[in-house]
Design an enzyme around this catalytic site. Sequence first.
Site, PDB file in Angstrom:
ATOM      1  N   GLU A  78      15.928 -35.395 -17.811  1.00 46.85           N
ATOM      2  CA  GLU A  78      15.422 -36.590 -17.535  1.00 46.85           C
ATOM      3  C   GLU A  78      13.244 -36.459 -17.030  1.00 46.85           C
ATOM      4  OE1 GLU A  78      16.496 -39.417 -18.694  1.00 46.85           O
ATOM      5  OE2 GLU A  78      19.069 -38.253 -18.848  1.00 46.85           O
ATOM      6  N   ARG A  88      28.985 -49.558 -15.202  1.00 42.66           N
ATOM      7  CA  ARG A  88      29.787 -50.329 -16.170  1.00 42.66           C
ATOM      8  C   ARG A  88      31.082 -49.645 -16.036  1.00 42.66           C
ATOM      9  NH1 ARG A  88      31.214 -47.148 -20.639  1.00 42.66           N
ATOM     10  NH2 ARG A  88      30.392 -45.027 -19.373  1.00 42.66           N
ATOM     11  N   CYS A 141      24.324 -40.967 -12.486  1.00 39.47           N
ATOM     12  CA  CYS A 141      23.792 -39.426 -12.675  1.00 39.47           C
ATOM     13  C   CYS A 141      22.372 -39.941 -12.343  1.00 39.47           C
ATOM     14  CB  CYS A 141      23.814 -39.434 -14.231  1.00 39.47           C
ATOM     15  SG  CYS A 141      25.041 -38.475 -14.386  1.00 39.47           S
ATOM     16  N   HIS A 165      20.529 -34.080 -18.489  1.00 37.34           N
ATOM     17  CA  HIS A 165      21.719 -34.421 -19.328  1.00 37.34           C
ATOM     18  C   HIS A 165      22.187 -33.884 -20.713  1.00 37.34           C
ATOM     19  CE1 HIS A 165      22.124 -38.723 -17.912  1.00 37.34           C
ATOM     20  NE2 HIS A 165      23.558 -38.378 -17.581  1.00 37.34           N
TER      21      HIS A 165
HETATM   22  N1  PCA Z   1      27.849 -38.108 -15.578  1.00 36.48           N
HETATM   23  C1  PCA Z   1      27.941 -39.512 -15.262  1.00 36.48           C
HETATM   24  C2  PCA Z   1      27.606 -39.316 -13.532  1.00 36.48           C
HETATM   25  C3  PCA Z   1      28.166 -38.123 -14.203  1.00 36.48           C
HETATM   26  C4  PCA Z   1      28.743 -36.815 -14.549  1.00 36.48           C
HETATM   27  O1  PCA Z   1      28.600 -36.255 -15.551  1.00 36.48           O
HETATM   28  C5  PCA Z   1      26.261 -39.981 -15.308  1.00 36.48           C
HETATM   29  O2  PCA Z   1      25.382 -40.003 -16.717  1.00 36.48           O
HETATM   30  O3  PCA Z   1      25.874 -41.116 -14.552  1.00 36.48           O
END
Ligand code: PCA
Length: 202
Positions: A78, A88, A141, A165
Site C-alpha cells: 500500500e 461497508r 486497514c 494487504h
Molecule cells: N482487512 C480489513 C480490516 C482487517 C483486515 O484484515 C481491511 O482491509 O480493511
Amino acid sequence: MKVLITGFDPFDKEKVNPSWEAVNSLPNNIEGNEIIKLQLPTVFKKSAEKLFENIKNLKPDVVICVGQAGGRYEISLERVAINIDDARIKDNEGNQPIDESIFSDGENAYFSTLPIKAIRDELKNIPIPAAVSNTAGTFVCNHIMYSLLYYINKNNLNIKGGFIHVPYIIEQILDKPNTAYMPKEMIVKALETVIKTTVNNN
Ligand code: PCA
C-alpha cells in the site's frame, strides 16, 4: 533492528485472518533483527490505541501492519492511507463509521515510508506476485495505516512504517468458487522478504 509486525483477527464471518496466520508463523529473528508479532482487533480506534501503546513500550525501528484483502491476487504494497473511515460493513464491535475523518488534526493522507518499489521487485524475483496498490480501502486497514503514519508524524519518530494487504489463504476459499488465494507459506515468505528489504534499504 527491532521490527513490530501486526496482523488482524478474523472479521466478516471468516474463521481465520490470513494476515495473522502468516504474521504469527514468522520467526522471532530474521538476519539478527528482532521480530515482534502483535494481533490487532478488527475494530476502529481500539486497533490504533493498541498499536500506539505497543509502539510506546517497544520503541521499534520498523512497524509493518498487515491485513486481509479478500479477492486480491497479489501481495499489495500500500502506497497511501487517507483520513477517512467509511465502512461497508460493521467492524468486530458493531461500529460502522460513514465519512468520518480519523484524526481532525491530521493530513488528508500519508504515504508509506517502506521501500515499496524495492519490495515489489524483490518479491517478483522470488517469484511471488506483488504490486504497489494505491488504495488500502476505507475500512479498518486504511484506518490502522493512517493512524500509524499519523502517530509517527505527530511524534517525530524515526520509524519506517507501512501497510501490506495479503490475499485469502486456501481454507478460506473452499466454498468461494473462482476466488483468488495464496498459500500461507508463500505469504510468510513474502513477509520475510518485506522485512529483509526494509531493514536493508537505507
Ligand atoms: N482487512 C480489513 C480490516 C482487517 C483486515 O484484515 C481491511 O482491509 O480493511
